[in-house]
Design an enzyme around this catalytic site. Structure first.
Site, PDB file in Angstrom:
ATOM      1  N   ASN A   1     -63.127  24.244 -76.342  1.00 32.01           N
ATOM      2  CA  ASN A   1     -63.899  25.444 -76.009  1.00 32.01           C
ATOM      3  C   ASN A   1     -63.341  26.615 -76.809  1.00 32.01           C
ATOM      4  O   ASN A   1     -62.148  26.901 -76.750  1.00 32.01           O
ATOM      5  CB  ASN A   1     -63.770  25.758 -74.513  1.00 32.01           C
TER       6      ASN A   1
ATOM      7  N   HIS B   1     -74.458  19.268 -67.332  1.00 33.04           N
ATOM      8  CA  HIS B   1     -73.656  20.262 -68.028  1.00 33.04           C
ATOM      9  C   HIS B   1     -74.354  20.575 -69.343  1.00 33.04           C
ATOM     10  O   HIS B   1     -74.687  19.671 -70.124  1.00 33.04           O
ATOM     11  CB  HIS B   1     -72.231  19.759 -68.297  1.00 33.04           C
ATOM     12  N   ASP B   2     -74.598  21.854 -69.607  1.00 36.23           N
ATOM     13  CA  ASP B   2     -75.431  22.235 -70.742  1.00 36.23           C
ATOM     14  C   ASP B   2     -74.908  21.704 -72.071  1.00 36.23           C
ATOM     15  O   ASP B   2     -75.690  21.294 -72.936  1.00 36.23           O
ATOM     16  CB  ASP B   2     -75.643  23.754 -70.797  1.00 36.23           C
TER      17      ASP B   2
ATOM     18  N   ALA C   1     -75.594  31.309 -68.826  1.00 36.71           N
ATOM     19  CA  ALA C   1     -74.900  32.416 -68.184  1.00 36.71           C
ATOM     20  C   ALA C   1     -75.622  33.746 -68.357  1.00 36.71           C
ATOM     21  O   ALA C   1     -75.438  34.665 -67.565  1.00 36.71           O
ATOM     22  CB  ALA C   1     -73.479  32.521 -68.734  1.00 36.71           C
ATOM     23  N   SER C   2     -76.474  33.861 -69.378  1.00 38.32           N
ATOM     24  CA  SER C   2     -77.164  35.131 -69.606  1.00 38.32           C
ATOM     25  C   SER C   2     -78.674  35.042 -69.392  1.00 38.32           C
ATOM     26  O   SER C   2     -79.310  36.058 -69.135  1.00 38.32           O
ATOM     27  CB  SER C   2     -76.886  35.644 -71.025  1.00 38.32           C
TER      28      SER C   2
ATOM     29  N   THR D   1     -72.972  31.558 -76.354  1.00 36.90           N
ATOM     30  CA  THR D   1     -71.983  32.431 -75.718  1.00 36.90           C
ATOM     31  C   THR D   1     -70.590  31.832 -75.871  1.00 36.90           C
ATOM     32  O   THR D   1     -69.618  32.528 -76.165  1.00 36.90           O
ATOM     33  CB  THR D   1     -72.324  32.614 -74.227  1.00 36.90           C
TER      34      THR D   1
ATOM     35  N   ARG E   1     -84.153  29.263 -69.408  1.00 37.15           N
ATOM     36  CA  ARG E   1     -85.327  28.879 -70.180  1.00 37.15           C
ATOM     37  C   ARG E   1     -85.946  27.662 -69.506  1.00 37.15           C
ATOM     38  O   ARG E   1     -85.246  26.705 -69.159  1.00 37.15           O
ATOM     39  CB  ARG E   1     -84.955  28.531 -71.624  1.00 37.15           C
TER      40      ARG E   1
END
Length: 488
Positions: A320, A260-261, A35-36, A283, A39
């Site tokens: 989460n 999905h990460d 999201a930020s 995050t 890589r």
């Protein structure tokens, strides 16, 4: 490198040239987009160890478009093309590549293969009150029993229902629904595939059938034809489109990792026994364990746990937790001159500040001011109000650690197992102060690393598909001997 043209002769010569190079050193490319930032990491097996090399990094941010917070998907794709061209320049041609991103967000595609509407981000406000509207059609208890997915207001199911309410014309024009990595794969290959692990974050996949919940589509008034057959990690989509290959200077196979990460990060977690938990720290913080069967019990729903898809149909039974987003927000508010190590130092100076907040409160999701949000929560719960940056940071850090401890206890109660160890992976595993607080709060053994767990899991999935690694068990052993895994 000489250019390659669209003719078959030149393209065949081009593939032969590629095959010659990859016999010298076999590379795989993980495109890990968060999201930020994004890589791009090359991986190869060298002397029975996994060697990784970051070759590109870029910033990722939201923009306001047509009144909504949106991902700059064109810029993301341009960065992917940039890194592919860089591979050619470095003469490190990957045999395959895989893309992983965050979950829940998606793109709608029309019959001409064009994007319908914007790629709206999960932090947008369009899903406000959509959970209430969906609950009128299907009770939350039944929805969880069928999907096993934690209720989060940003889940795709609420985003889709918001579109149905505000932009039904977009759904009418759409022919296909693709999660963000699925859409990026489509741009690279021209092939539409819906990958399983990311699809489970939508809240419209049945936990038992592991396919779209078609009755749910009917209840919501959504076209089930939007949702394609789900493909497992390790599926080959095919080669780069010819025009893409000519643009970047080579072709390679596009493989589905766990897109999905978190699913990729869990694959790279060096789990070795059933008595171990994972904590993917970034995050977001995601704490959980692997289960063979989904836990869709009412107790699990009330505790707000989720059953997301993992490698080999393993369920990621996890919660989460807000995560280092709160510290990242604090850093932005303090200004660019204040680094994360300085924030940790300030927190340590304020060690012992007693206030603790519930980090999963909606107030911390996207506040206009994180400092004020923390102060307001302390005031509402009649605790001392932090007045300095150090006290705010200490409050956040202690609150995260307490949340981890509570979550670990809940997992033990819901699975009826005891867990002695937590593996902390991802960028947040570098935060030694938070790791120590977590060890103190949980009383469990803490192991940290690898840092680039998501990209590593992406690479491992590609290597398993290529036959270079025999199994998930062997992949995790490879992680242990390849990277610096430390015990707190």
């Amino acid at each position: 490198m000489r250019p390659y043209y669209f003719g078959d002769i030149f393209y065949n010569e081009f593939i032969q040239n590629l095959n010659f190079r990859i016999h010298i050193m076999i590379y795989h490319l993980a495109i890990d987009i968060g999201a930020s930032n994004g890589r791009m990491i090359l991986g190869s097996l060298q002397n029975s160890r996994l060697s990784i090399e970051e070759i590109h990094r870029f910033g990722n941010s939201l923009v306001t478009r047509n009144g909504s917070l949106c991902w700059q998907i064109d810029l993301i794709f341009a960065e992917i093309l940039t890194v592919l061209a860089k591979c050619a320049t470095l003469q490190k041609i990957p045999k395959s590549l895989g893309i992983d991103t965050w979950g829940v967000d998606f793109a709608l595609i029309n019959p001409d293969g064009q994007l319908v509407g914007d790629t709206v981000a999960y932090r947008d406000q369009r899903t406000e009150r959509m959970d209430e509207e969906v609950s009128k059609l299907i009770p939350p208890e039944e929805l969880y029993q069928r999907t096993g997915i934690q209720k989060q207001l940003f889940n795709s199911i609420y985003q889709l229902y918001s579109l149905k309410s505000t932009h039904p014309e977009q759904l009418a024009r759409a022919e296909a629904f693709l999660m963000i990595p699925d859409y990026l794969n489509f741009l690279l290959t021209g092939v539409m595939q819906n990958e399983y692990t990311n699809a489970t974050t939508t809240g419209i996949v049945n936990a038992n059938s592991r396919d779209g919940d078609w009755d749910l589509f009917k209840q919501l008034g959504l076209k089930s034809s939007l949702f394609g057959k789900l493909s497992l990690p390790g599926t080959s989509i095919g080669a780069l489109k010819l025009e893409i290959a000519c643009q970047v200077g080579f072709s390679c196979e596009v493989i589905l990792p766990p897109t999905h990460d978190t699913a990729s990060a869990v694959l790279a977690s060096p789990l070795g026994a059933e008595k171990e938990l994972y904590l993917s720290s970034g995050t977001w913080s995601l704490m959980g364990t692997e289960l063979a069967q989904a836990n869709c019990s009412e107790a699990s729903r009330l505790a707000n746990f989720t059953n997301e898809g993992g490698i080999e149909f393993r369920y990621r039974f996890l919660k989460n937790i807000m995560g280092l987003w709160m510290i990242q927000s604090l850093q932005r508010e303090l200004g660019k001159n204040v680094s994360f190590p300085e924030i940790i130092h300030l927190a340590q100076e304020a060690h012992g500040f007693p206030s603790v907040v519930d980090v999963n409160q909606a107030a911390f999701f996207a506040p206009a001011n994180m400092v004020r949000a923390v102060q307001d929560q302390c005031a509402r719960t009649q605790q001392p109000i932090p007045s300095t940056a150090g006290e705010v940071a200490e409050c956040i850090y202690r609150s995260l650690a307490e949340s981890y401890a509570e979550t670990a206890l809940q997992i033990e109660q819901l699975t009826r197992r005891q867990y002695s160890t937590i593996h902390i992976v991802g960028g947040g595993s570098q935060d030694e102060y938070l790791n120590r607080l977590t060890q103190q709060a949980t009383g469990k053994k803490i192991f940290t690393g690898p840092i680039e767990a998501t990209a590593i899991g992406n690479l491992l999935a590609q290597m398993i598909q290529a036959g270079e690694i025999a199994s998930v068990t062997e992949a995790r052993k490879l992680v242990t001997r390849s990277f610096d895994i430390q015990q707190i």
